[in-house]
Enzyme design. Structure first.
Site, PDB file in Angstrom:
ATOM      1  N   ARG A 153       0.855  -1.184   0.000  1.00 53.33           N
ATOM      2  CA  ARG A 153       0.000   0.000   0.000  1.00 53.33           C
ATOM      3  C   ARG A 153       0.889   1.231   0.000  1.00 53.33           C
ATOM      4  O   ARG A 153       1.485   1.583   1.011  1.00 53.33           O
ATOM      5  CB  ARG A 153      -0.918  -0.020   1.235  1.00 53.33           C
ATOM      6  CG  ARG A 153      -1.638   1.289   1.471  1.00 53.33           C
ATOM      7  CD  ARG A 153      -2.700   1.190   2.543  1.00 53.33           C
ATOM      8  NE  ARG A 153      -2.244   0.685   3.812  1.00 53.33           N
ATOM      9  CZ  ARG A 153      -1.583   1.373   4.745  1.00 53.33           C
ATOM     10  NH1 ARG A 153      -1.252   2.636   4.523  1.00 53.33           N
ATOM     11  NH2 ARG A 153      -1.234   0.812   5.892  1.00 53.33           N
ATOM     12  N   HIS A 187      -3.601   4.253   4.782  1.00 54.76           N
ATOM     13  CA  HIS A 187      -4.670   3.264   4.934  1.00 54.76           C
ATOM     14  C   HIS A 187      -5.991   3.859   4.460  1.00 54.76           C
ATOM     15  O   HIS A 187      -6.728   3.251   3.690  1.00 54.76           O
ATOM     16  CB  HIS A 187      -4.783   2.840   6.397  1.00 54.76           C
ATOM     17  CG  HIS A 187      -5.910   1.915   6.677  1.00 54.76           C
ATOM     18  ND1 HIS A 187      -5.949   0.615   6.240  1.00 54.76           N
ATOM     19  CD2 HIS A 187      -7.070   2.113   7.348  1.00 54.76           C
ATOM     20  CE1 HIS A 187      -7.080   0.039   6.624  1.00 54.76           C
ATOM     21  NE2 HIS A 187      -7.772   0.929   7.294  1.00 54.76           N
ATOM     22  N   TYR A 190       4.591   5.509  10.861  1.00 57.47           N
ATOM     23  CA  TYR A 190       4.948   4.121  11.180  1.00 57.47           C
ATOM     24  C   TYR A 190       5.783   3.417  10.107  1.00 57.47           C
ATOM     25  O   TYR A 190       6.137   2.253  10.278  1.00 57.47           O
ATOM     26  CB  TYR A 190       3.688   3.298  11.466  1.00 57.47           C
ATOM     27  CG  TYR A 190       2.619   3.347  10.395  1.00 57.47           C
ATOM     28  CD1 TYR A 190       2.702   2.549   9.264  1.00 57.47           C
ATOM     29  CD2 TYR A 190       1.513   4.192  10.528  1.00 57.47           C
ATOM     30  CE1 TYR A 190       1.724   2.590   8.289  1.00 57.47           C
ATOM     31  CE2 TYR A 190       0.523   4.240   9.551  1.00 57.47           C
ATOM     32  CZ  TYR A 190       0.629   3.434   8.438  1.00 57.47           C
ATOM     33  OH  TYR A 190      -0.348   3.473   7.474  1.00 57.47           O
TER      34      TYR A 190
END
Length: 390
Positions: A266, A270, A279
């Site tokens: 990805r 998200h 992160y």
């Protein structure tokens, strides 16, 4: 997750960790097991796959832009996952049925669903953007992994009806830790349901890395349910197409379910409410950007003698038209009436629903009263002021 990880045990095993037909550099890699499943894929078919993925990426970018401009409440980007979605969806027949999560805009595109109908859901202008029976695809499922049970139930019913149609359940790596997916695998295995469990392992379940969820390839989890697993390069549209055809053929012949792990990434957040920089590292992103699913097909086409510049001009024009149509559709989306939330919840009215409807109507009426009172109060205050002045 990188290609150097251990290989999956299942229908296909590879020393690199997954099946691959097109390398990141755009070179065609021969494969004795998969090649026969894509013998029909000539240059024109590859051009079509390239066009699908390119237009899809532009539509996705428009969805993000519309959200940033306040036209859409939320948008779940699929940047980087185009090959996994287009390759698998192009393997389906019209009578197969798709049960997706909330990121399968590419599958919806291939199934013929207007991107505006996908956008409609995220704008909040509709409870569901399309009639599932018209396209063989259920509306987006927000509850993580729930669609795997729906797909299994549909597949069992199709088999009992004597059909050789199959169901496909799309979900992410995070969903494999949910009970629903594991329960669906139990039922599918027990009843030899013609269902393909298609896991888009995009590396992150929001901010949780896949390595924290599983210490082995996700396809290996299928072994515990006696379900064959296929681990494929999810950024390779041709390998994904072949692997999905393998699984669908098995389902149609009564062989039961198959679990496909498409290893992809990805590239974006998200959802538009997420900040992936919190992160993951820039180096990780750069590593996966070098494996771009669209660039590798473009390189293969160029090596095959296709005029890449001409192809890109055609594709960019089509992508611009699709994005423009998506943006223009905003003007035609009418907000639903508040009380319509109770429509189509049950086939027949019942006291429980009617009680909720009554309570909600009273709640909304409070705002009508305030709207009615405001001008009256304003007029009264104005009259008093004027009266005092006189």
């Amino acid at each position: 997750m990188t290609p150097s990880e251990p290989t999956s045990t299942g229908l296909l095993t590879r020393p690199a960790g997954f099946a691959q037909l097109i390398t990141p550099e755009g070179e065609r890699r021969p494969d004795p097991e998969l090649d026969r499943w894509v013998v029909d894929v000539d240059t024109e078919v590859l051009r079509g796959l390239y066009r699908d993925m390119s237009v899809l990426r532009r539509i996705d970018a428009e969805g993000i832009a519309l959200q940033r401009q306040g036209e859409v409440g939320l948008w779940p980007p699929l940047l980087g996952q185009e090959a996994a979605q287009v390759g698998s969806a192009r393997a389906l027949r019209s009578d197969d049925f798709v049960f997706g999560s909330y990121r399968e805009h590419g599958v919806a595109w291939v199934r013929g669903i207007d991107p505006a109908d996908v956008l409609r859901v995220w704008r909040g202008a509709a409870s569901s953007g399309w009639n599932p029976s018209d396209f063989g695809m259920a509306v987006p499922q927000i509850i993580i992994g729930a669609q795997s049970l729906h797909a299994t139930g549909w597949a069992m019913g199709a088999a009992w009806d004597g059909s050789d149609a199959a169901a496909v359940a799309y979900f992410g790596d995070g969903a494999t830790s949910e009970g629903d997916v594991n329960e669906a695998l139990v039922f599918a295995s027990s009843f030899d349901a013609p269902v393909v469990f298609f896991c888009q392992n995009n590396g992150w379940a929001i901010s949780e890395p896949v390595g924290l969820q599983s210490k082995q390839p996700l396809a290996n989890r299928a072994d515990g349910f006696a379900v064959p697993g296929i681990r494929v390069d999810g950024n390779d549209v041709l390998a994904v197409l072949a692997a999905t055809r393998v699984a669908l053929d098995r389902a149609r012949r009564g062989g039961g379910p198959t679990f496909i792990e498409a290893v992809t990434y990805r590239m974006g957040p998200h959802t538009t409410a997420d900040d992936p920089k919190r992160y993951r590292t820039d180096d990780e992103l750069a590593d996966w950007r070098a494996r771009d699913p669209i660039a590798r097909v473009g390189a293969l086409l160029a090596a095959s003698g296709v005029d890449r510049d001409e192809l890109d001009r055609e594709v960019e024009a089509e992508a611009a038209r699709a994005a423009g149509a998506l943006r223009a559709s905003i003007a035609t989306m009418v907000d639903p009436e508040p009380m319509s939330v109770f429509d189509h919840v049950y086939a027949e009215p019942n006291s429980h629903l009617e009680r909720q409807r009554e309570h909600y109507a009273r709640y909304l009426a409070q705002f009508d009263d305030q709207a009615t009172d405001a001008p009256a109060n304003a007029s009264s205050a104005s009259a008093t002021t004027e009266g005092g002045a006189r």
